[in-house]
Structure formats: C-alpha cells, structure tokens
Design an enzyme around this catalytic site. Structure first.
Site, short mmCIF file in Angstrom:
data_model
loop_
_atom_site.label_atom_id
_atom_site.label_comp_id
_atom_site.label_asym_id
_atom_site.label_seq_id
_atom_site.Cartn_x
_atom_site.Cartn_y
_atom_site.Cartn_z
N ASP A 149 49.29 111.30 -54.23
CA ASP A 149 48.86 112.64 -55.05
C ASP A 149 49.10 113.71 -53.95
OD1 ASP A 149 46.23 112.81 -57.15
OD2 ASP A 149 46.76 114.79 -55.82
N HIS A 182 46.43 107.12 -66.03
CA HIS A 182 46.69 106.84 -64.76
C HIS A 182 45.36 106.54 -63.96
CE1 HIS A 182 45.81 111.14 -64.64
NE2 HIS A 182 45.36 111.00 -63.33
N VAL A 231 46.12 115.78 -65.91
CA VAL A 231 47.22 115.44 -66.43
C VAL A 231 47.11 114.39 -67.62
CG1 VAL A 231 49.59 114.24 -65.97
CG2 VAL A 231 48.41 115.47 -64.12
N ASN A 248 40.07 109.10 -64.84
CA ASN A 248 39.53 110.32 -65.66
C ASN A 248 40.07 110.37 -67.01
OD1 ASN A 248 38.26 111.37 -63.29
ND2 ASN A 248 39.95 112.43 -62.44
P1 5GP Z 1 43.46 113.71 -62.91
O1 5GP Z 1 42.63 114.80 -62.89
O2 5GP Z 1 44.32 114.09 -64.33
O3 5GP Z 1 42.79 112.32 -63.21
O4 5GP Z 1 44.40 113.71 -61.80
C1 5GP Z 1 45.62 114.19 -61.69
C2 5GP Z 1 46.33 114.09 -60.35
O5 5GP Z 1 47.48 114.30 -60.13
C3 5GP Z 1 45.46 115.14 -59.40
O6 5GP Z 1 44.63 114.32 -58.57
C4 5GP Z 1 46.69 115.97 -58.98
O7 5GP Z 1 46.25 116.46 -57.78
C5 5GP Z 1 47.88 115.06 -59.14
N1 5GP Z 1 49.01 115.78 -59.30
C6 5GP Z 1 49.18 117.05 -60.43
N2 5GP Z 1 50.36 117.37 -60.16
C7 5GP Z 1 51.06 116.58 -59.34
C8 5GP Z 1 52.54 116.46 -58.83
O8 5GP Z 1 53.11 117.15 -59.17
N3 5GP Z 1 52.76 115.57 -58.14
C9 5GP Z 1 51.92 114.63 -57.54
N4 5GP Z 1 52.35 113.64 -56.76
N5 5GP Z 1 50.38 114.79 -57.82
C10 5GP Z 1 50.25 115.38 -58.79
#
Ligand code: 5GP
Length: 113
Positions: A28, A98, A94, A85
């Site tokens: 992340d 995942h 996103v 989430n």
């Molecule tokens: P969500 O809130 O959708 O469950 O988590 C999305 C995760 O993706 C977040 O923890 C965020 O830090 C991570 N994330 C967002 N953009 C990127 C990216 O460009 N690269 C990586 N490696 N992680 C990302």
C-alpha cells in the site's frame, strides 16, 4: 480505468509482492501498519454484494493468496488482519475489489471506530 487496473496493466508502478495470472499483491502506498499490502484480483470486480456464483472462485483464491502473502512477509505466526472496504461509509477509495492485509504490530481489538 481505476488505479488498480492501471497497476495491473503496468500503466502505473507499484511494489509487487506476489503476482500470478489472477492476482497481484502490492504494498500500500500509504501503509497503515508496518506491513500493509493489498490483494487485488486482476479481473475488475467492484461491488462485493453483486459478486456472482461464477465469481466465487476468485473470492476463495483471494484468501489463499492473502495467506501466501502473510507467509512471504513472515507474519503468519504473529498474526495479521484482513479488511475489505465496500462503499463510502467503509472509506473505500478504489472501486476495484481488494483485501487489505495489515500486520507487523499489535493491531488492537477494535475493528471499527
Ligand atoms: P480502500 O479504501 O479502497 O479499501 O483502499 C485503497 C488503498 O489503496 C488505500 O489504502 C490507498 O493507500 C491505496 N492506494 C491508493 N492509490 C494507490 C497507488 O497508486 N498505489 C498503491 N500501491 N496503493 C494505492
């Protein structure tokens, strides 16, 4: 196209921990724990409550890959938390299914705040 599809297509870079034909596991970009990786199916699935029976094998494999990642990262004995989430109140950023794997320190007993 969402960020994870771009990472899968190598349009964006990421630190890859595991990759096979169906999944990619990346670190992340904003880690919430010493170990924080994302287990991402390559097939673009978005909404967990709209998963079809045909897609259940992907969900099953997602947990197998999470276990492989835990072992590869050396946290299988100390423990880890898996988080999925879904939607705004869960803070989903996103829109691509995942799992988060968090580990590397005691994570506390509260899973929501
Ligand atoms: P969500 O809130 O959708 O469950 O988590 C999305 C995760 O993706 C977040 O923890 C965020 O830090 C991570 N994330 C967002 N953009 C990127 C990216 O460009 N690269 C990586 N490696 N992680 C990302």
């Amino acid at each position: 196209m969402d960020i994870f599809c771009k990472i899968i297509n190598r349009e964006l870079s990421a630190e890859v921990v595991i990759e096979d034909k169906d999944f990619i596991v990346i670190k992340d970009i904003h880690p919430a724990a010493p170990v924080h990786v994302l287990i991402i199916p390559k097939k673009h699935l978005d909404i967990i409550h709209e998963i079809s029976h045909e897609e259940l094998d992907i969900l099953g494999k997602m947990f197998v890959v999470a276990g492989q990642a835990a072992k590869k990262l050396g946290v299988e004995k100390t423990g880890y938390r898996l988080i999925l989430n879904q939607g705004p109140n869960a803070g989903q950023l996103v829109p691509h299914l995942h799992l988060h794997l968090l580990a590397g320190k005691p994570l506390g007993s509260k899973i929501a705040s």
